[in-house]
Design a protein around this motif. Structure first.
Motif, PDB file in Angstrom:
ATOM      1  N   GLY A  83       4.777  13.297  -2.187  1.00  0.00           N
ATOM      2  CA  GLY A  83       4.203  12.062  -2.713  1.00  0.00           C
ATOM      3  C   GLY A  83       2.850  11.743  -2.099  1.00  0.00           C
ATOM      4  O   GLY A  83       1.928  11.299  -2.792  1.00  0.00           O
ATOM      5  N   LEU A  84       2.715  11.982  -0.792  1.00  0.00           N
ATOM      6  CA  LEU A  84       1.440  11.738  -0.122  1.00  0.00           C
ATOM      7  C   LEU A  84       0.350  12.675  -0.634  1.00  0.00           C
ATOM      8  O   LEU A  84      -0.796  12.259  -0.826  1.00  0.00           O
ATOM      9  CB  LEU A  84       1.604  11.900   1.396  1.00  0.00           C
ATOM     10  CG  LEU A  84       2.328  10.758   2.119  1.00  0.00           C
ATOM     11  CD1 LEU A  84       2.638  11.149   3.559  1.00  0.00           C
ATOM     12  CD2 LEU A  84       1.464   9.490   2.101  1.00  0.00           C
ATOM     13  N   LYS A 102      -4.816  12.179  -6.322  1.00  0.00           N
ATOM     14  CA  LYS A 102      -5.177  11.171  -7.316  1.00  0.00           C
ATOM     15  C   LYS A 102      -6.483  10.465  -6.961  1.00  0.00           C
ATOM     16  O   LYS A 102      -7.238  10.040  -7.838  1.00  0.00           O
ATOM     17  CB  LYS A 102      -4.036  10.160  -7.429  1.00  0.00           C
ATOM     18  CG  LYS A 102      -4.263   9.041  -8.420  1.00  0.00           C
ATOM     19  CD  LYS A 102      -3.022   8.194  -8.524  1.00  0.00           C
ATOM     20  CE  LYS A 102      -3.247   7.004  -9.423  1.00  0.00           C
ATOM     21  NZ  LYS A 102      -4.233   6.071  -8.900  1.00  0.00           N
ATOM     22  N   HIS A 103      -6.751  10.323  -5.675  1.00  0.00           N
ATOM     23  CA  HIS A 103      -7.947   9.610  -5.230  1.00  0.00           C
ATOM     24  C   HIS A 103      -9.058  10.536  -4.759  1.00  0.00           C
ATOM     25  O   HIS A 103     -10.119  10.065  -4.360  1.00  0.00           O
ATOM     26  CB  HIS A 103      -7.582   8.641  -4.093  1.00  0.00           C
ATOM     27  CG  HIS A 103      -6.748   7.476  -4.554  1.00  0.00           C
ATOM     28  ND1 HIS A 103      -5.382   7.547  -4.669  1.00  0.00           N
ATOM     29  CD2 HIS A 103      -7.093   6.211  -4.943  1.00  0.00           C
ATOM     30  CE1 HIS A 103      -4.911   6.374  -5.087  1.00  0.00           C
ATOM     31  NE2 HIS A 103      -5.923   5.569  -5.278  1.00  0.00           N
ATOM     32  N   ASP A 146      -6.711   9.195 -12.443  1.00  0.00           N
ATOM     33  CA  ASP A 146      -6.513   8.490 -13.710  1.00  0.00           C
ATOM     34  C   ASP A 146      -7.680   8.751 -14.657  1.00  0.00           C
ATOM     35  O   ASP A 146      -7.486   8.882 -15.873  1.00  0.00           O
ATOM     36  CB  ASP A 146      -6.372   6.993 -13.453  1.00  0.00           C
ATOM     37  CG  ASP A 146      -5.052   6.634 -12.801  1.00  0.00           C
ATOM     38  OD1 ASP A 146      -4.111   7.449 -12.891  1.00  0.00           O
ATOM     39  OD2 ASP A 146      -4.957   5.553 -12.202  1.00  0.00           O
ATOM     40  N   ASN A 195       0.833  -1.190   0.000  1.00  0.00           N
ATOM     41  CA  ASN A 195       0.000   0.000   0.000  1.00  0.00           C
ATOM     42  C   ASN A 195       0.877   1.253   0.000  1.00  0.00           C
ATOM     43  O   ASN A 195       1.701   1.446   0.900  1.00  0.00           O
ATOM     44  CB  ASN A 195      -0.921  -0.009   1.220  1.00  0.00           C
ATOM     45  CG  ASN A 195      -1.889   1.158   1.224  1.00  0.00           C
ATOM     46  OD1 ASN A 195      -1.506   2.291   1.466  1.00  0.00           O
ATOM     47  ND2 ASN A 195      -3.149   0.874   0.944  1.00  0.00           N
ATOM     48  N   GLN A 196       0.706   2.103  -1.023  1.00  0.00           N
ATOM     49  CA  GLN A 196       1.587   3.250  -1.192  1.00  0.00           C
ATOM     50  C   GLN A 196       1.462   4.272  -0.064  1.00  0.00           C
ATOM     51  O   GLN A 196       2.446   4.904   0.320  1.00  0.00           O
ATOM     52  CB  GLN A 196       1.300   3.924  -2.537  1.00  0.00           C
ATOM     53  CG  GLN A 196       1.710   3.088  -3.733  1.00  0.00           C
ATOM     54  CD  GLN A 196       3.220   2.893  -3.785  1.00  0.00           C
ATOM     55  OE1 GLN A 196       3.979   3.850  -3.754  1.00  0.00           O
ATOM     56  NE2 GLN A 196       3.651   1.650  -3.853  1.00  0.00           N
ATOM     57  N   VAL A 197       0.267   4.435   0.475  1.00  0.00           N
ATOM     58  CA  VAL A 197       0.075   5.400   1.556  1.00  0.00           C
ATOM     59  C   VAL A 197       0.777   4.915   2.821  1.00  0.00           C
ATOM     60  O   VAL A 197       1.547   5.665   3.455  1.00  0.00           O
ATOM     61  CB  VAL A 197      -1.421   5.631   1.826  1.00  0.00           C
ATOM     62  CG1 VAL A 197      -1.611   6.522   3.055  1.00  0.00           C
ATOM     63  CG2 VAL A 197      -2.096   6.269   0.610  1.00  0.00           C
ATOM     64  N   ARG A 256       1.880   4.630 -15.948  1.00  0.00           N
ATOM     65  CA  ARG A 256       0.678   4.596 -15.116  1.00  0.00           C
ATOM     66  C   ARG A 256      -0.560   4.915 -15.948  1.00  0.00           C
ATOM     67  O   ARG A 256      -1.602   4.276 -15.806  1.00  0.00           O
ATOM     68  CB  ARG A 256       0.797   5.583 -13.952  1.00  0.00           C
ATOM     69  CG  ARG A 256      -0.406   5.526 -13.036  1.00  0.00           C
ATOM     70  CD  ARG A 256      -0.225   6.329 -11.778  1.00  0.00           C
ATOM     71  NE  ARG A 256      -1.281   5.981 -10.856  1.00  0.00           N
ATOM     72  CZ  ARG A 256      -1.214   5.001  -9.973  1.00  0.00           C
ATOM     73  NH1 ARG A 256      -0.125   4.264  -9.908  1.00  0.00           N
ATOM     74  NH2 ARG A 256      -2.222   4.732  -9.173  1.00  0.00           N
ATOM     75  N   ARG A 267       4.606   5.093   2.513  1.00  0.00           N
ATOM     76  CA  ARG A 267       5.160   6.440   2.682  1.00  0.00           C
ATOM     77  C   ARG A 267       5.057   6.928   4.118  1.00  0.00           C
ATOM     78  O   ARG A 267       5.959   7.600   4.623  1.00  0.00           O
ATOM     79  CB  ARG A 267       4.452   7.407   1.725  1.00  0.00           C
ATOM     80  CG  ARG A 267       4.918   7.289   0.280  1.00  0.00           C
ATOM     81  CD  ARG A 267       4.051   8.100  -0.655  1.00  0.00           C
ATOM     82  NE  ARG A 267       4.632   8.245  -1.976  1.00  0.00           N
ATOM     83  CZ  ARG A 267       4.626   7.298  -2.909  1.00  0.00           C
ATOM     84  NH1 ARG A 267       4.036   6.129  -2.658  1.00  0.00           N
ATOM     85  NH2 ARG A 267       5.194   7.505  -4.092  1.00  0.00           N
ATOM     86  N   LEU A 272      -0.775  11.380  -3.965  1.00  0.00           N
ATOM     87  CA  LEU A 272      -1.660  10.221  -3.828  1.00  0.00           C
ATOM     88  C   LEU A 272      -3.053  10.647  -3.397  1.00  0.00           C
ATOM     89  O   LEU A 272      -4.061  10.114  -3.880  1.00  0.00           O
ATOM     90  CB  LEU A 272      -1.074   9.232  -2.813  1.00  0.00           C
ATOM     91  CG  LEU A 272       0.100   8.384  -3.286  1.00  0.00           C
ATOM     92  CD1 LEU A 272       0.665   7.580  -2.126  1.00  0.00           C
ATOM     93  CD2 LEU A 272      -0.334   7.453  -4.417  1.00  0.00           C
ATOM     94  N   TYR A 273      -3.115  11.613  -2.488  1.00  0.00           N
ATOM     95  CA  TYR A 273      -4.418  12.100  -2.048  1.00  0.00           C
ATOM     96  C   TYR A 273      -5.173  12.750  -3.206  1.00  0.00           C
ATOM     97  O   TYR A 273      -6.362  12.496  -3.415  1.00  0.00           O
ATOM     98  CB  TYR A 273      -4.247  13.114  -0.919  1.00  0.00           C
ATOM     99  CG  TYR A 273      -5.528  13.837  -0.570  1.00  0.00           C
ATOM    100  CD1 TYR A 273      -6.539  13.196   0.156  1.00  0.00           C
ATOM    101  CD2 TYR A 273      -5.743  15.144  -1.000  1.00  0.00           C
ATOM    102  CE1 TYR A 273      -7.724  13.854   0.455  1.00  0.00           C
ATOM    103  CE2 TYR A 273      -6.918  15.802  -0.700  1.00  0.00           C
ATOM    104  CZ  TYR A 273      -7.902  15.150   0.023  1.00  0.00           C
ATOM    105  OH  TYR A 273      -9.091  15.808   0.299  1.00  0.00           O
TER     106      TYR A 273
END
Length: 226
Positions: free
Chosen positions: A71-72, A78-79, A102, A27-29, A196, A32, A75-76
């Motif tokens: 990075g965090l 992105k979602h 995406d 899990n990327q979150v 990606r 990190r 990710l946030y």
């Protein structure tokens, strides 16, 4: 002195343990966050291990913390639901297996339009210049001597795009259909630049192909030769 050594040993042990555990996470979150905590322990270690703080190591570790935080945030974003473009928010349920980020990259690289005239989207044996997603309505497909109607929402030209080869069927889209249109060359170039994004495109196309296979039946003999 003994207390200082004990504190330093505890800090370096915690830092190393957290970073080792982080590299084991998928899990990327969580990965990190674990690396962030480990790096903070390293900073504390560099501050206390010697008579004077190791400012060089602290600076590099601080930059690592900043990178992890960036990075965090990425990710946030992105979602996050706000990443969905308002102009295409009605389409997101059709691509809901994609994260909002995406989905945004996919639809903003397309042109959304309502066809003003009938068009031939793909021609059997020829490589199409565009990839289409039919948002709604029905269109005609002919493969060899078999002709049939296909309901949207679905892609047209997706097999040719995935294989970078000729189309397996001729697809005719009538006027009035609402579609998303990607230029094949531009979409392929963007996929090449971003692995990606390529995975996101292949994921939605693969799901569409799986749906078509699940709904497929033997051609009705009434259509043969027409």
């Amino acid at each position: 002195m003994l207390t200082d050594l004990t504190t330093s040993s505890l800090l370096i042990t915690m830092a190393g343990s957290l970073q080792i555990c982080g590299y084991l996470l998928i899990n990327q979150v969580y990965l990190r966050l674990t690396l962030l905590a480990g790096t903070c322990f390293y900073i504390a270690y560099y501050y206390t291990v010697a008579d004077a703080p190791l400012w060089g190591a602290i600076l590099i570790s601080s930059l690592t913390v900043l990178t992890i935080l960036i990075g965090l945030v990425g990710l946030y974003a992105k979602h996050a639901r706000w990443a969905i473009p308002k102009a295409h928010a009605d389409l997101y349920p059709l691509f809901d297996d994609l994260p909002p980020g995406d989905f945004r990259n996919l639809v903003t690289s397309a042109k959304r339009q309502i066809l003003r005239a009938d068009i031939v989207a793909t021609t059997q044996g020829q490589r199409p210049d565009h990839l289409y997603f039919i948002i709604g309505g029905t269109f005609a497909v002919q493969k060899g001597t078999a002709a049939f109607d296909v309901p949207g929402p679905t892609f047209a030209g997706e097999v040719a795009f995935l294989t970078d080869g000729p189309s397996a069927a001729t697809t005719r889209l009538p006027a009035g259909l609402e579609v998303l249109v990607w230029r094949r060359y531009d979409l392929a170039r963007r996929c090449k630049r971003s692995p990606r994004f390529k995975l996101a495109v292949e994921a939605v196309i693969s799901r569409d192909l799986a749906r078509k296979v699940a709904l497929a039946v033997a051609p009705d003999t009434r259509w043969v030769g027409q």
